[in-house]
Design an enzyme around this catalytic site. Structure first.
Site, PDB file in Angstrom:
ATOM      1  N   LYS A   1      20.276 -26.409   2.726  1.00  0.00           N
ATOM      2  CA  LYS A   1      21.572 -26.928   3.190  1.00  0.00           C
ATOM      3  C   LYS A   1      22.288 -27.638   2.023  1.00  0.00           C
ATOM      4  O   LYS A   1      22.199 -27.169   0.893  1.00  0.00           O
ATOM      5  CB  LYS A   1      21.372 -27.836   4.411  1.00  0.00           C
ATOM      6  CG  LYS A   1      20.540 -27.126   5.482  1.00  0.00           C
ATOM      7  CD  LYS A   1      20.485 -27.828   6.800  1.00  0.00           C
ATOM      8  CE  LYS A   1      19.602 -27.032   7.759  1.00  0.00           C
ATOM      9  NZ  LYS A   1      19.593 -27.568   9.100  1.00  0.00           N
TER      10      LYS A   1
ATOM     11  N   SER B   1      13.343 -27.647  13.339  1.00  0.00           N
ATOM     12  CA  SER B   1      12.338 -28.710  13.228  1.00  0.00           C
ATOM     13  C   SER B   1      10.921 -28.192  12.973  1.00  0.00           C
ATOM     14  O   SER B   1       9.943 -28.759  13.460  1.00  0.00           O
ATOM     15  CB  SER B   1      12.370 -29.623  14.465  1.00  0.00           C
ATOM     16  OG  SER B   1      13.637 -30.270  14.558  1.00  0.00           O
TER      17      SER B   1
ATOM     18  N   GLU C   1      17.080 -19.686  16.154  1.00  0.00           N
ATOM     19  CA  GLU C   1      17.130 -21.129  15.942  1.00  0.00           C
ATOM     20  C   GLU C   1      17.871 -21.796  17.098  1.00  0.00           C
ATOM     21  O   GLU C   1      19.109 -21.865  17.098  1.00  0.00           O
ATOM     22  CB  GLU C   1      17.872 -21.448  14.640  1.00  0.00           C
ATOM     23  CG  GLU C   1      17.216 -20.879  13.404  1.00  0.00           C
ATOM     24  CD  GLU C   1      17.635 -21.660  12.155  1.00  0.00           C
ATOM     25  OE1 GLU C   1      16.747 -22.183  11.497  1.00  0.00           O
ATOM     26  OE2 GLU C   1      18.843 -21.753  11.894  1.00  0.00           O
TER      27      GLU C   1
ATOM     28  N   HIS D   1      24.454 -19.092  10.581  1.00  0.00           N
ATOM     29  CA  HIS D   1      23.738 -20.354  10.831  1.00  0.00           C
ATOM     30  C   HIS D   1      24.570 -21.220  11.773  1.00  0.00           C
ATOM     31  O   HIS D   1      25.798 -21.283  11.656  1.00  0.00           O
ATOM     32  CB  HIS D   1      23.470 -21.098   9.523  1.00  0.00           C
ATOM     33  CG  HIS D   1      22.529 -22.243   9.720  1.00  0.00           C
ATOM     34  ND1 HIS D   1      22.947 -23.441  10.234  1.00  0.00           N
ATOM     35  CD2 HIS D   1      21.190 -22.348   9.516  1.00  0.00           C
ATOM     36  CE1 HIS D   1      21.899 -24.254  10.332  1.00  0.00           C
ATOM     37  NE2 HIS D   1      20.817 -23.613   9.902  1.00  0.00           N
TER      38      HIS D   1
ATOM     39  N   GLY E   1      17.173 -29.851  13.077  1.00  0.00           N
ATOM     40  CA  GLY E   1      17.352 -31.168  12.472  1.00  0.00           C
ATOM     41  C   GLY E   1      17.170 -32.321  13.431  1.00  0.00           C
ATOM     42  O   GLY E   1      17.491 -33.463  13.101  1.00  0.00           O
TER      43      GLY E   1
ATOM     44  N   ASN F   1      15.734 -23.403   3.816  1.00  0.00           N
ATOM     45  CA  ASN F   1      17.195 -23.573   3.761  1.00  0.00           C
ATOM     46  C   ASN F   1      17.483 -25.024   3.380  1.00  0.00           C
ATOM     47  O   ASN F   1      17.318 -25.920   4.191  1.00  0.00           O
ATOM     48  CB  ASN F   1      17.778 -23.222   5.133  1.00  0.00           C
ATOM     49  CG  ASN F   1      19.243 -23.581   5.258  1.00  0.00           C
ATOM     50  OD1 ASN F   1      19.937 -23.773   4.249  1.00  0.00           O
ATOM     51  ND2 ASN F   1      19.738 -23.665   6.491  1.00  0.00           N
TER      52      ASN F   1
ATOM     53  N   GLU G   1      25.194 -24.242  11.931  1.00  0.00           N
ATOM     54  CA  GLU G   1      26.093 -25.241  11.323  1.00  0.00           C
ATOM     55  C   GLU G   1      27.394 -24.580  10.855  1.00  0.00           C
ATOM     56  O   GLU G   1      28.453 -25.214  10.874  1.00  0.00           O
ATOM     57  CB  GLU G   1      25.367 -25.974  10.186  1.00  0.00           C
ATOM     58  CG  GLU G   1      24.358 -26.963  10.760  1.00  0.00           C
ATOM     59  CD  GLU G   1      23.149 -27.240   9.883  1.00  0.00           C
ATOM     60  OE1 GLU G   1      23.173 -26.933   8.688  1.00  0.00           O
ATOM     61  OE2 GLU G   1      22.154 -27.762  10.436  1.00  0.00           O
TER      62      GLU G   1
HETATM   63  P1  PGA Z   1      15.477 -27.990  10.365  1.00  0.00           P
HETATM   64  O1  PGA Z   1      16.613 -26.909  10.048  1.00  0.00           O
HETATM   65  O2  PGA Z   1      14.164 -27.359   9.958  1.00  0.00           O
HETATM   66  O3  PGA Z   1      15.829 -29.172   9.530  1.00  0.00           O
HETATM   67  O4  PGA Z   1      15.521 -28.235  11.824  1.00  0.00           O
HETATM   68  C1  PGA Z   1      16.411 -25.550  10.318  1.00  0.00           C
HETATM   69  C2  PGA Z   1      17.622 -24.751   9.925  1.00  0.00           C
HETATM   70  O5  PGA Z   1      18.745 -25.239  10.105  1.00  0.00           O
HETATM   71  O6  PGA Z   1      17.498 -23.614   9.431  1.00  0.00           O
END
Ligand code: PGA
Length: 255
Positions: free
Chosen positions: A11, A212, A166, A94, A172, A9, A96
């Site tokens: 983003k 992460s 997640e 997601h 992140g 992903n 976010e």
């Molecule tokens: P990250 O993001 O691997 O940077 O923690 C995972 C995600 O948001 O799908």
């Protein structure tokens, strides 16, 4: 056996040109690894260019979100039918989008339903906040999110759905979840799917871990029996890490 699925992903990263250059570098290294599904999830504007760049490869494309309505006065939004022929997968829910775009459990359900209607495969993302984790509510929160996301989704659609667990506190942040803990939550999520759809379907639905994930911890996640892949943000932006993640998935699952 469940086919593992690794999804990157991106983003809000990479221009259309950068995206094409990136996959052109990636494809030769990924070509031998047809044992698992590999999905690149760029910003919308890179989809068309990547579709051309990925022709003849087994790497698939996904989109990062769709609107919960079919069409209408929703400036800036993308509807499910606009991705037909461009993407195989679409992330819905997601964290976010839940956090910044007011996406609720009901909207996640509407998005997943629309994705399926238009032949897109939803990656239903869910997970608990740090406060919920600290309050010991992880499994209850995940259970409720699954029940809400799958409302009125028919059993025959399950083969086209991926779940991504997640934990929000792990996205992140570099604070990846303990792999054994992630396994126990993912097993509980599979248990909720079992309650809804029965054992046979629950044992075939694929569940990813995300938060992460990087080459240093990938093997441990993929070594867990209920974790079928990863949804990766930051590490999927780096060519060497992306290739390493694919190789580690293959190694962990003995493919
Ligand atoms: P990250 O993001 O691997 O940077 O923690 C995972 C995600 O948001 O799908």
């Amino acid at each position: 056996m469940r086919t593992p699925i690794l999804a990157g992903n991106w983003k809000m990263n990479k221009t259309p040109t950068e995206a094409v250059t990136f996959v052109q570098g990636l494809l030769p290294a990924l070509a031998p690894y047809t044992q698992l599904e590999i999905v690149v999830i760029p910003p919308y504007t890179a989809l068309a260019g990547l579709q051309t760049a990925l022709q003849g490869s087994h790497v698939q494309l996904g989109a990062q979100d769709i609107h919960d309505q079919e069409n209408g006065a929703f400036t800036s939004s993308i509807a499910a039918n606009m991705l037909v022929g461009l993407a195989e997968y679409v992330i819905v829910g997601h964290s976010e989008t839940r956090q910044y775009l007011s996406v609720t459990d009901e909207k996640v359900n509407a998005k997943a339903t629309l994705a399926l209607k238009y032949g897109l495969k939803p990656i239903i993302a869910m997970g608990e906040t740090l406060e919920q984790k600290q309050a010991g509510q992880t499994e209850t929160v995940c259970k409720n999110q699954i029940i809400a996301a799958f409302k009125d989704i028919p059993a025959e659609a399950l083969a086209n759905i991926v779940i991504a667990y997640e934990p929000i506190w792990a996205i992140g942040t570099g604070l990846n979840a303990d792999p054994a803990l992630a396994q126990s939550v993912v097993a509980a999520i599979r248990g909720t799917v079992r309650d809804l759809y029965g054992d046979a379907l629950a044992s075939t639905v694929r569940i990813q871990y995300g938060g992460s994930v990087k080459p240093e911890n990938m093997l441990e996640y993929m070594g867990q029996p209920d974790i079928d892949g990863a949804l990766v943000g930051g590490a999927s932006l780096k060519e060497a890490d992306f290739v390493a993640l694919v190789k580690l998935a293959v190694q962990a699952k003995g493919l």
